[in-house]
Every structure is written in C-alpha cells, then in structure tokens.
Write a protein that holds these residues in place. Structure first.
Motif, PDB file in Angstrom:
ATOM      1  N   LEU A 596      45.269  48.199 -62.236  1.00 10.80           N
ATOM      2  CA  LEU A 596      46.273  47.420 -62.960  1.00 10.80           C
ATOM      3  C   LEU A 596      46.027  45.924 -62.879  1.00 10.80           C
ATOM      4  CD1 LEU A 596      49.604  49.245 -62.196  1.00 10.80           C
ATOM      5  CD2 LEU A 596      48.316  49.141 -64.311  1.00 10.80           C
ATOM      6  N   MET A 597      44.907  45.542 -62.305  1.00 12.67           N
ATOM      7  CA  MET A 597      44.661  44.134 -62.108  1.00 12.67           C
ATOM      8  C   MET A 597      43.370  43.738 -62.817  1.00 12.67           C
ATOM      9  SD  MET A 597      44.933  42.513 -58.400  1.00 12.67           S
ATOM     10  CE  MET A 597      46.622  42.845 -57.992  1.00 12.67           C
ATOM     11  N   ASN A 598      43.319  42.521 -63.327  1.00 14.52           N
ATOM     12  CA  ASN A 598      42.082  42.082 -63.979  1.00 14.52           C
ATOM     13  C   ASN A 598      41.172  41.373 -62.970  1.00 14.52           C
ATOM     14  OD1 ASN A 598      42.945  39.411 -63.714  1.00 14.52           O
ATOM     15  ND2 ASN A 598      44.021  39.482 -65.679  1.00 14.52           N
ATOM     16  N   ASN A 599      40.037  40.877 -63.448  1.00 10.94           N
ATOM     17  CA  ASN A 599      39.072  40.264 -62.525  1.00 10.94           C
ATOM     18  C   ASN A 599      39.479  38.857 -62.080  1.00 10.94           C
ATOM     19  OD1 ASN A 599      38.578  38.935 -64.895  1.00 10.94           O
ATOM     20  ND2 ASN A 599      36.396  39.446 -65.028  1.00 10.94           N
ATOM     21  N   ASN A 600      40.655  38.402 -62.551  1.00  9.15           N
ATOM     22  CA  ASN A 600      41.212  37.143 -62.047  1.00  9.15           C
ATOM     23  C   ASN A 600      42.348  37.465 -61.080  1.00  9.15           C
ATOM     24  OD1 ASN A 600      41.358  34.321 -61.927  1.00  9.15           O
ATOM     25  ND2 ASN A 600      42.963  34.239 -63.487  1.00  9.15           N
ATOM     26  N   LYS A 601      42.452  38.754 -60.682  1.00 14.11           N
ATOM     27  CA  LYS A 601      43.450  39.213 -59.726  1.00 14.11           C
ATOM     28  C   LYS A 601      44.886  38.987 -60.201  1.00 14.11           C
ATOM     29  CE  LYS A 601      40.719  39.999 -55.844  1.00 14.11           C
ATOM     30  NZ  LYS A 601      39.449  39.691 -56.481  1.00 14.11           N
ATOM     31  N   THR A 602      45.082  39.054 -61.501  1.00 15.83           N
ATOM     32  CA  THR A 602      46.449  39.001 -62.017  1.00 15.83           C
ATOM     33  C   THR A 602      46.684  40.239 -62.869  1.00 15.83           C
ATOM     34  OG1 THR A 602      45.631  37.620 -63.821  1.00 15.83           O
ATOM     35  CG2 THR A 602      46.664  36.482 -61.982  1.00 15.83           C
ATOM     36  N   GLN A 603      47.963  40.415 -63.347  1.00 20.47           N
ATOM     37  CA  GLN A 603      48.218  41.633 -64.092  1.00 20.47           C
ATOM     38  C   GLN A 603      47.501  41.653 -65.435  1.00 20.47           C
ATOM     39  OE1 GLN A 603      52.361  42.513 -65.039  1.00 20.47           O
ATOM     40  NE2 GLN A 603      53.023  40.585 -64.233  1.00 20.47           N
ATOM     41  N   LEU A 604      47.281  42.877 -65.907  1.00 25.73           N
ATOM     42  CA  LEU A 604      46.570  43.049 -67.173  1.00 25.73           C
ATOM     43  C   LEU A 604      47.339  42.388 -68.312  1.00 25.73           C
ATOM     44  CD1 LEU A 604      45.419  46.790 -67.069  1.00 25.73           C
ATOM     45  CD2 LEU A 604      44.097  44.733 -66.548  1.00 25.73           C
ATOM     46  N   THR A 605      46.613  41.742 -69.192  1.00 32.66           N
ATOM     47  CA  THR A 605      47.213  41.143 -70.383  1.00 32.66           C
ATOM     48  C   THR A 605      46.540  41.713 -71.622  1.00 32.66           C
ATOM     49  OG1 THR A 605      45.607  39.350 -70.345  1.00 32.66           O
ATOM     50  CG2 THR A 605      47.708  38.943 -69.228  1.00 32.66           C
ATOM     51  N   THR A 606      47.158  41.437 -72.774  1.00 35.19           N
ATOM     52  CA  THR A 606      46.493  41.758 -74.039  1.00 35.19           C
ATOM     53  C   THR A 606      45.550  40.608 -74.368  1.00 35.19           C
ATOM     54  OG1 THR A 606      48.072  40.592 -75.414  1.00 35.19           O
ATOM     55  CG2 THR A 606      48.625  42.850 -74.812  1.00 35.19           C
ATOM     56  N   ASP A 607      44.740  40.782 -75.383  1.00 40.89           N
ATOM     57  CA  ASP A 607      43.793  39.698 -75.681  1.00 40.89           C
ATOM     58  C   ASP A 607      44.469  38.538 -76.397  1.00 40.89           C
ATOM     59  OD1 ASP A 607      44.010  40.808 -78.170  1.00 40.89           O
ATOM     60  OD2 ASP A 607      41.908  41.377 -78.354  1.00 40.89           O
ATOM     61  N   SER A 608      45.774  38.649 -76.656  1.00 42.91           N
ATOM     62  CA  SER A 608      46.474  37.451 -77.126  1.00 42.91           C
ATOM     63  C   SER A 608      47.201  36.776 -75.968  1.00 42.91           C
ATOM     64  CB  SER A 608      47.438  37.799 -78.260  1.00 42.91           C
ATOM     65  OG  SER A 608      48.370  38.742 -77.831  1.00 42.91           O
ATOM     66  N   GLY A 609      47.041  37.306 -74.764  1.00 46.01           N
ATOM     67  CA  GLY A 609      47.533  36.612 -73.582  1.00 46.01           C
ATOM     68  C   GLY A 609      48.861  37.120 -73.039  1.00 46.01           C
ATOM     69  N   SER A 610      49.561  37.978 -73.799  1.00 44.91           N
ATOM     70  CA  SER A 610      50.845  38.470 -73.303  1.00 44.91           C
ATOM     71  C   SER A 610      50.630  39.529 -72.223  1.00 44.91           C
ATOM     72  CB  SER A 610      51.658  39.051 -74.460  1.00 44.91           C
ATOM     73  OG  SER A 610      50.941  40.101 -75.060  1.00 44.91           O
ATOM     74  N   ILE A 611      51.634  39.678 -71.348  1.00 45.26           N
ATOM     75  CA  ILE A 611      51.555  40.712 -70.315  1.00 45.26           C
ATOM     76  C   ILE A 611      51.476  42.079 -70.992  1.00 45.26           C
ATOM     77  CG2 ILE A 611      52.835  41.800 -68.413  1.00 45.26           C
ATOM     78  CD1 ILE A 611      51.855  39.061 -67.695  1.00 45.26           C
ATOM     79  N   ALA A 612      50.533  42.898 -70.578  1.00 44.35           N
ATOM     80  CA  ALA A 612      50.384  44.217 -71.188  1.00 44.35           C
ATOM     81  C   ALA A 612      51.312  45.218 -70.497  1.00 44.35           C
ATOM     82  CB  ALA A 612      48.934  44.676 -71.079  1.00 44.35           C
ATOM     83  N   THR A 613      51.718  46.263 -71.223  1.00 37.73           N
ATOM     84  CA  THR A 613      52.609  47.286 -70.674  1.00 37.73           C
ATOM     85  C   THR A 613      51.948  48.659 -70.796  1.00 37.73           C
ATOM     86  OG1 THR A 613      53.660  47.986 -72.735  1.00 37.73           O
ATOM     87  CG2 THR A 613      54.528  45.976 -71.702  1.00 37.73           C
ATOM     88  N   PRO A 614      52.561  49.673 -70.167  1.00 34.73           N
ATOM     89  CA  PRO A 614      52.014  51.022 -70.324  1.00 34.73           C
ATOM     90  C   PRO A 614      51.959  51.505 -71.780  1.00 34.73           C
ATOM     91  CG  PRO A 614      53.372  50.936 -68.370  1.00 34.73           C
ATOM     92  CD  PRO A 614      53.571  49.617 -69.078  1.00 34.73           C
ATOM     93  N   TYR A 615      52.727  50.899 -72.693  1.00 34.19           N
ATOM     94  CA  TYR A 615      52.563  51.263 -74.110  1.00 34.19           C
ATOM     95  C   TYR A 615      51.224  50.759 -74.646  1.00 34.19           C
ATOM     96  CZ  TYR A 615      57.264  53.100 -75.061  1.00 34.19           C
ATOM     97  OH  TYR A 615      58.394  53.865 -75.101  1.00 34.19           O
ATOM     98  N   ASP A 616      50.609  49.808 -73.946  1.00 32.02           N
ATOM     99  CA  ASP A 616      49.288  49.317 -74.334  1.00 32.02           C
ATOM    100  C   ASP A 616      48.168  50.079 -73.620  1.00 32.02           C
ATOM    101  OD1 ASP A 616      50.523  47.175 -75.774  1.00 32.02           O
ATOM    102  OD2 ASP A 616      50.706  46.049 -73.900  1.00 32.02           O
ATOM    103  N   PHE A 617      48.377  50.348 -72.305  1.00 33.91           N
ATOM    104  CA  PHE A 617      47.255  50.868 -71.505  1.00 33.91           C
ATOM    105  C   PHE A 617      47.567  52.164 -70.750  1.00 33.91           C
ATOM    106  CE2 PHE A 617      49.190  47.447 -68.753  1.00 33.91           C
ATOM    107  CZ  PHE A 617      49.786  48.292 -67.813  1.00 33.91           C
TER     108      PHE A 617
END
Ligand code: NAG
Ligand code: NAG
Ligand code: NAG
Ligand code: NAG
Ligand code: NAG
Ligand code: NAG
Ligand code: NAG
Ligand code: NAG
Ligand code: NAG
Ligand code: NAG
Length: 778
Positions: A596-617
């Motif tokens: 659930l974490m990206n390589n910047n150690k923060t939560q996953l986002t969409t490629d437009s920068g918004s926080i991603a949710t389980p409806y996305d991933f």
C-alpha cells in the motif's frame, strides 16, 4: 491496431452487399451463443454435440443447412450458431437452456478503445517496461509444471522469450496441442510454448476475424502478454535502444498455452467460450485474459462469455485472472468483475521517458514525456510557434481549433520549418493523426500540451514530438509571449529510472465499484501496466519500426492488458508452491499481502496526484514474494459462488442449470438477498446501503496455511464516522482448528455522503493478512 479505418469501411460494405444479396430470400441472421450450463457428467463430448445439433435442428425451419459454429462440450455445454431472432427466442424456451444472446465482440485492453477506433498507427499503445517489473517472484524456482493459458491475439513463437533452453519436459498430463496452419505447426511449439490453438476465423461469421486459421500473432498483443506472464529471460532486451535490460516473465519457469480468440475486429464471445472450453479440457492451471466488454456494454453473468467461461474454469480449479479495463478514471468502469475472477488494475512503474524542451534565452529545460527517434540539433534552435498564432484566415477556423492544431485551421506557411505548440484534450482528433498532419504540412516538431496527466509516454518514430502538462506550459507560453522570435529544441529521450512516486494508479485503469453489485469490492489488485517492455513479433507488419531499423522483437505497451499477465505470473508461482490451493485461495494470498506504499514511502496515489482508494487498486499493488506465504487465506468454492448468484437474484432453476453437475441438491436459501452478497468469503469487504444509525454484520472464515499452531490478532484502521467491531479479536489456530470464523459489525451515526474505506488486518507478529473494506449509503 494495424488495420486502417478504410479497411473497416471496405469490409463492412462488402458485408452489407452480401447480406443484401442474401437478404432477399433469407431473414437476417446473427451469430448467437446458446449457453446450457455445466456439461452433464454422464454425456460424452460427442453425444453433447449431437444434443446441440438436435436442439438447433428443432428450431430451424425449411430446408436450411444446420451448422454449429462451435459446440462447447468439455468444460460446459452450449453452442454458437447463426439464428434469426425468432429461432433464438424458440431455443431460449427449450429445457436446459440458460441463456441465448447475440455473440458480442470484446476488445483488447491496451489503451483506450476510442484511440483504437480512431485508428492511428497506434503509436499511442507503444511504450515501455519497468525496471522492477517482471521480477514477479521469479527468483522462486519450481513452476515447471504450471501452465498459463492466454486468450489473446496469438503468439509469435520465434520470439526469444519463448525459448525453452534449460527446460525439462512437462511431468503432468497435458491434453493441449499446437494446431497446424500455413505458417504454424508443431515444430513451432517446444517445452515453453506447449499449446497453440486458434478460433479467430470462421466463414459463417459476418466479420471473419482473421484471414488464416493460425495461432500466429499478427497483432503483437498476445506475444506481449504471454512473454509478460511466463517469458524466458532475455538479456539486453530494449525498445530500439530505450529501456535496456533483461526482459523476463512473472513466472519464467511456467509453460505457455496460447488460445487465439482475437483478430482485427476484436474478440468474439463465441471464440472466447470455445477457448475456455478447450483450455479447461487441455489442463491449464491459470488463465490470463487481457480483454473484455467495454464499460458501457453491461452484460449479466449469464450473457457475458468471460463470466460464463471463467465460472466453469474456476469450478474445475483453474485460476482466472482478467484485466479490469481501460475505461477509467470514471467510477463504475471496471469490467470482468464476477467474484470468481481476479480483476487487475494498472499502475505506473518507476521509469519515465523524458524528452525535454530547451527554450531560447536563459530558460530552464521543461520536462516533457515521449519517446522520439529523430534527431533535432541542440543548437541552433528551431523557430517555435503556437497553433493559435498560425491560425488561417478561413472562416471555419477558430482560436480554439487553431490552438489545438486542427490542420485545416492553420496557415501552413506559418508552421513550415517550425516546432508547433498545440493544446490537446481527450476529445480531440487523436494525437497521432494531428502529429502526422503537422509533419506532412512541413512542421519540424510538435509540443503537445495535454489538459490531463497521462502516465503513458507516446512513441513517435520518425518525428520529434514531446508532451507536457498544462501546468508546465505556463513557462513555455510566457516565453513565447515575451519574445519576438521564440526558438526551442526537443532534447533526446532519456529513460529516468527510480522515478518517484511509483507506483501510481494509471489514469486509464477502470475503477470500482462494479456496476453489477456494490457488495463485492472490485478491482481486486493492481500491477504494472504502463510502458511495459515485452516480446513482440519480429515482423514489419505489426510493429512500428523506426526508419532504418530492424524490428526489435520488443515493444512498450500500456493498459490493464499488461497488468493482468503480471498477476497471472504471480498466481502461477503461488500455485506451484501450493498445488492444491483453490483459485480463491490463490487470490486471497495475492490480495492480503499486497503493498500500500509507494517508493517515496507514502500512500498510493493516482497519476493525477490524488490519494488512491480500493476502488482504484483493490487490495493494493501485487507483492510477488509475500504472496507465496500469506499465512492465512480466505477460501471459497463453487458452492459459495452459487450462493452469491442466489443472493444476486438468480433462482434455483437457473442456478441448477448452470451448475448441477457439482451440486445435485442445491437450493437457494429462502433468505437470499443482495445484502447477503457481502457475506461471500472474499478477501475484501464491501457493504452498501448502510443508513445512519444502522448496523451491518458480515462474517468471514480464515484458514491457516502456515505453521500449525499460531495466534493472530486483529487491528482495524477506520476513517472518522464509522465504527467497526471485530469479534473475536484473537484467532487461535490449533491443529484441530485450521479454519476459524469472525464477524465484523459496521455502524455509522449519520448517513454517508460518499464511500468510506478502511482496513482490517490480522497479524501474528510476522505475517500480516490485510483486507480493505468499503461502506456506502447507496
Ligand atoms: C441436471 O440434472 C438433471 C437430473 O438430475 C439432468 O437430467 C440434467 O442433464 C442435468 N443438467 C446438467 C446441466 O448437468
Ligand atoms: C512446419 O513448418 C516448418 C517451417 O515453416 C517446416 O519446415 C516444416 O516442414 C513444417 N512441419 C510440418 C510437419 O508440417
Ligand atoms: C485429458 O483427456 C483425458 C481423456 O479425454 C481425460 O481423462 C483427462 O481428464 C484430460 N485431462 C485434463 C487435465 O482435463
Ligand atoms: C466563408 O464560408 C462561406 C460558406 O462556407 C463561403 O461561401 C465563403 O467563401 C467563405 N469565406 C471565406 C473568406 O473563406
Ligand atoms: C500568452 O498570450 C496569449 C494570447 O496571445 C494569452 O491567451 C495567454 O494567456 C498568454 N500566456 C501567458 C502565460 O502569458
Ligand atoms: C516524497 O515524500 C515527501 C514527504 O513525505 C514529500 O515532501 C515529497 O514531495 C515526496 N516526493 C514526491 C516526488 O512525491
Ligand atoms: C522489413 O522492412 C525492411 C526494410 O523496410 C525490409 O528490408 C525487411 O525485409 C522487412 N522484413 C519483413 C519481415 O518484412
Ligand atoms: C427462474 O428465472 C428464469 C429467468 O429469469 C425464469 O425464466 C424462470 O421462470 C424462473 N423460474 C422460477 C421457478 O421462478
Ligand atoms: C439464511 O438462511 C440460512 C439457512 O437457509 C441460515 O443458515 C442463515 O443463517 C440465514 N442467514 C441470515 C443472515 O439470516
Ligand atoms: C529513443 C531516442 O531517444 N531517440 C532519439 C531522440 O532524439 C535524439 C536527438 O534529438 C536522439 O539522440 C535519440 O536517439
């Protein structure tokens, strides 16, 4: 992708003429699929086909030729045939018939279908792979006896990805075969590619899907997905020198069986079902399916060939992994969302292709994204002009059309010899057409200013193009406005690795909830699907070969088509470690161990920068290594899916017809209801229709697949506004108790205005078994 719009028109006209000629004496007939549920245990394939013929004959009047296009007789029962509306209706009323529907045409899940339809030389599909993809658990040995089947466009067997060097003969029973055609025979198969069949042609189909009945891949998509799932390692692979590295499938030791169901016009449902039928009988372990209906065509479970075929595959213990679709980012765009399917969303990888812009004066370079293969000098720079400033005097031309470089709006004298800046929106003429027209009109380069972030870098083979975002264009426009003679150049493409943040959810990836039910969370999992490098036909036909280069044998593609085979590879590895696990167990292992974490150690986002949710991933980004040892699993079997169908609204009669070979005495419970769908023992939880002051309780069962005696403790992560209680909070697995249940109660004070997401995690101190949940008021 390779066929031109004009070809479609021509073929379509020929078809019209033919049907007009026939239409005089014969009523219009379409290809229909007649679905008859599970194949009765007592019938042999031959008697089943006989039954199909008799059924067909019973409704065809007059002295017409009776012909089955396909007879489905191994994994399930049914057939495809040309029928009039009246004949189809008559068959639908016969005993044992579950559904009758017009053969649908499904699409491959590379890039957007409207791009596909606007033809384009499909430069937009072309783009690349990532530094970390392909490593999907491939360090694990084994998997030599795991077979991944793909329903796709065929395969290019000479690709080095399908070399069987170092492989041993398959040890288990395999009923598949390599069919013979003009350009394909058994000598094209080996210990890696162990089966290849083709269904993509049929004389009686209104749109013959391909000209030859060969499993050879004339498109490239199938070669790409097959090598992503199980390609052998190929060192020094690259896309014409870009993205150099070792290309290797997610499960490089697994075997591949290709079922060609798609041709130039798409993938017919009747072919898809024929492929499922054979794949089940052949003995594949995992099916990888990178195609589906569009999000706007919403077939039900009993009229969707992928839902039907995969139900019977899963019933026979074959794992089915499908792409979620490329109709994002709109909500409810996910397809292939039946609960017996593992549905895969697409993410970016940590590599970007930059083609930066150097401006005259003392400006910094502007970061652009694209892959180019042409040479612009760094100095002197080239004159730069904004489309709007090159507007022609014609009265059809507007500021809007000129700024978007609609070529008929431009004064061609003004753009000659210049780099042209064009705005570009989603609904415009496709990028490749605009670029081609500018090139033909004498421009020497193009900068596209996109109004939406696109994580896909387009490849422009012989013309300098780069793409930037509207925000980044500010500096460019300021420069152009402030200078009499603006100049610029487009710099060479560089592949930037370790790009942060990654992964991000790709804009095109289809989103949840499922339009069929909000009580199952979809998609299930996310995996790399942007700019993926994988095998490609070594022919000029299907790939865009830069001038002066030989076909590279690799290509960069984007889509959930590319993410699906990554997960199929992981599933094959999980299966090879745990040969007796059900498809649901494998799915659970993949979902509950996701990242659930990206390589910047923060939560996953969409490629437009918004926080991603389980409806996305879904449950997160696939973790190939952790999936091999999940600790606990949420298991489910055919009965659970039948119960799901009861709750979904199908009656006992229909359900028995779909599956009575498994469960003779099955009855839908009297209390079946949509709410109870949430009780399916799924690795995620979805609750809809929860009103203020209300509570809902669901149950789940966990099976211990790890050490014999172990205790897991729960922790819950909840957003404000929802109260979540798990009972019990500790699960003590002993030898006797390998399976334990728990209940989760959700309550809210006030009705929700939007969905809320949270997480339920069981941990034994070392392993973590995590499930997403979603609750909504509607
Ligand atoms: C279902 O069961 C009935 C009787 O038990 C049998 O006649 C029928 O062929 C079966 N159908 C299927 C699809 O298995
Ligand atoms: C298979 O194809 C290869 C090359 O196209 C050809 O040399 C060979 O004779 C064929 N084998 C059979 C059995 O047709
Ligand atoms: C292969 O075919 C044989 C004979 O038809 C059958 O008994 C066997 O079950 C098939 N194998 C698989 C994996 O379906
Ligand atoms: C403007 O459009 C009209 C109608 O299409 C056409 O007759 C006329 O010649 C055009 N005028 C110019 C200046 O292009
Ligand atoms: C540049 O000029 C155009 C009009 O020519 C104007 O629309 C735009 O806002 C200006 N952009 C900047 C950044 O100054
Ligand atoms: C990485 O995270 C830090 C803080 O967590 C943030 O300031 C930074 O902007 C992030 N970098 C990227 C590229 O998102
Ligand atoms: C591909 O094109 C090149 C040059 O355009 C030609 O020399 C070569 O023979 C072609 N290869 C195939 C397989 O058609
Ligand atoms: C079951 O559902 C089917 C399809 O909706 C319908 O045709 C049939 O009459 C129903 N049977 C019963 C017993 O309700
Ligand atoms: C529904 O009925 C079944 C028996 O048919 C029972 O086991 C189950 O507990 C009931 N479920 C609910 C939520 O009432
Ligand atoms: C793939 C790639 O980077 N191709 C070319 C892009 O353009 C520059 C020159 O402008 C070339 O050096 C690259 O080879």
């Amino acid at each position: 992708m390779k066929f031109l719009l004009s070809n479609i028109v021509t073929l379509f006209h020929i078809f019209l003429l033919l049907s007009l000629a026939n239409g005089m004496e014969e009523k219009k007939k379409d290809v229909y699929i007649v679905y008859m549920g599970a194949a009765p245990l007592a019938s042999s394939p031959e008697t089943l086909t006989q039954t199909h013929l008799e059924l067909l004959t019973s409704v065809i009047k007059r002295q017409e030729q009776v012909k089955l296009i396909h007879s489905y007789k191994y994994g399930f029962s049914g057939f495809a045939a040309k029928l009039s509306k009246e004949e189809a209706l008559a068959i639908s009323q016969k005993q044992g018939v579950v559904s009758v529907f017009v053969d649908p045409i499904y699409q491959l899940h590379t890039t957007r279908s409207w791009d596909f339809l606007q033809l384009q030389n499909s430069l937009e599909t072309s783009l690349t792979p990532g530094a970390n993809e392909g490593d999907a658990g491939s360090s694990s040995t084994g998997a030599e006896d795991t077979i991944i089947g793909l329903l796709d466009t065929g395969i290019w067997p000479e690709s080095p990805s399908f070399s069987d060097k170092g492989m041993k003969p398959l040890k288990k029973r395999w009923n598949g075969t390599c069919v013979k055609a003009d350009d394909f025979n058994s000598s094209n198969c080996n210990m890696k590619l162990i089966g290849a069949r083709s269904y993509a042609t049929d004389d009686s189909s209104p749109f013959p899907l391909t000209s030859t009945n060969s499993p050879r891949d004339e498109d490239g998509h199938g070669t790409h997905t097959a090598s992503t799932a199980a390609g052998s390692a190929v060192s020094d692979a690259s896309y014409y020198g870009v993205a150099t590295g070792t290309a290797k499938g997610g499960s490089p030791n697994s075997r591949i069986a290709m079922y060609k169901v798609c041709g130039d016009f798409g993938c017919s449902g009747s072919s898809i079902l024929a492929a499922f039928d054979d794949a089940i009988a052949d003995g594949v372990d995992v099916l990888s399916i990178s195609l589906g209906a569009s999000a706007f065509f919403r077939p039900d479970f009993n009229t969707d060939p992928i839902a039907i075929g995969s139900f019977h595959a899963v019933e026979k213990n074959v794992m089915v992994v499908c792409s979620a679709g490329n109709d994002g980012p709109s909500a409810e765009s996910v397809v292939n969302a039946a609960p017996w399917i593992l549905t895969v969303a697409a993410t970016t990888i940590d590599r970007k292709f930059e083609s930066d812009i150097a401006l005259g004066g003392n400006n910094d370079a502007i970061k652009g994204e694209a892959i180019n293969f042409s040479i612009l000098d760094k100095s002197p720079m080239y004159p730069l002009i904004y489309g709007e400033s090159a507007k022609s005097n014609s009265n059809s031309s507007t500021d809007q059309s000129a700024s978007h470089c609609e070529v008929e709006s431009l004064d061609l004298k003004k753009i000659k010899g210049k780099i042209v800046v064009c705005k570009h929106s989603e609904d415009d003429t496709s990028k490749s057409i605009i670029v081609d027209q500018l090139k033909d009109s004498g421009a020497i380069g193009v900068i596209l200013v996109n109004d939406q972030l696109k994580s896909i870098a387009s490849a422009y083979l012989d013309f300098p193009v780069t793409e930037i975002l509207l925000q980044a264009a500010e500096e460019l426009f300021t420069y152009i406005n402030s200078t009499k003679k603006p100049v610029a150049t487009i710099l060479p493409t560089i592949a930037v690795t370790n790009y942060k943040p990654a992964p991000q959810i790709a804009y095109f990836s289809s989103r949840g909830p499922s339009s069929q039910t909000k009580n199952i969370l979809k998609p299930d999992i996310a995996a790399p699907g942007v700019n993926i490098l994988a095998g490609w036909p070594l022919s000029n036909l299907s790939s865009n070969v830069p001038p002066g280069q030989k076909p590279s044998g690799f290509n960069l593609l984007s889509g959930t088509s590319m993410s699906c085979p990554h997960v199929a590879g992981v599933a094959a590895n999980v299966k090879s470690w745990n040969p007796n696990w059900s498809p649901a167990a494998i799915r659970s292992a993949i979902m509950t161990t996701a990242i659930l974490m990206n390589n910047n150690k923060t939560q996953l986002t969409t490629d437009s920068g918004s926080i991603a949710t389980p409806y996305d991933f879904g449950a997160g980004e696939v973790n190939p290594t952790a999936a091999l040892q999940p600790g606990l699993i949420y298991d489910a079997g055919p009965e659970d899916y039948l119960l799901f169908l009861c709750n979904y609204g199908y009656n006992t009669t229909t359900i028995k017809a779909i599956s009575n070979s498994t469960l003779a005495g099955f009855e839908c419970p009297k209390n079946s209801s949509k709410d109870l769908i949430s009780n399916l023992n799924y690795p995620s939880i979805a609750i809809s229709n929860l009103q203020g002051q209300e509570k809902k309780t669901v149950s789940r069962a966990l099976t211990n697949v790890g050490a014999e005696e172990i205790t897991y403790t729960v922790s819950v992560q909840s957003p404000v506004g929802v109260d979540v209680k798990v009972v019990p909070e500790k699960l003590q697995f002993t030898k006797k108790n390998k399976k334990l249940t728990y209940q989760v109660t959700f309550s809210i004070k006030d009705s929700l205005t939007s969905e809320l997401f949270g997480w339920i995690t069981w941990s034994n101190g070392k392993q973590r078994v995590r499930s997403p949940y979603v609750i909504s008021s509607k």
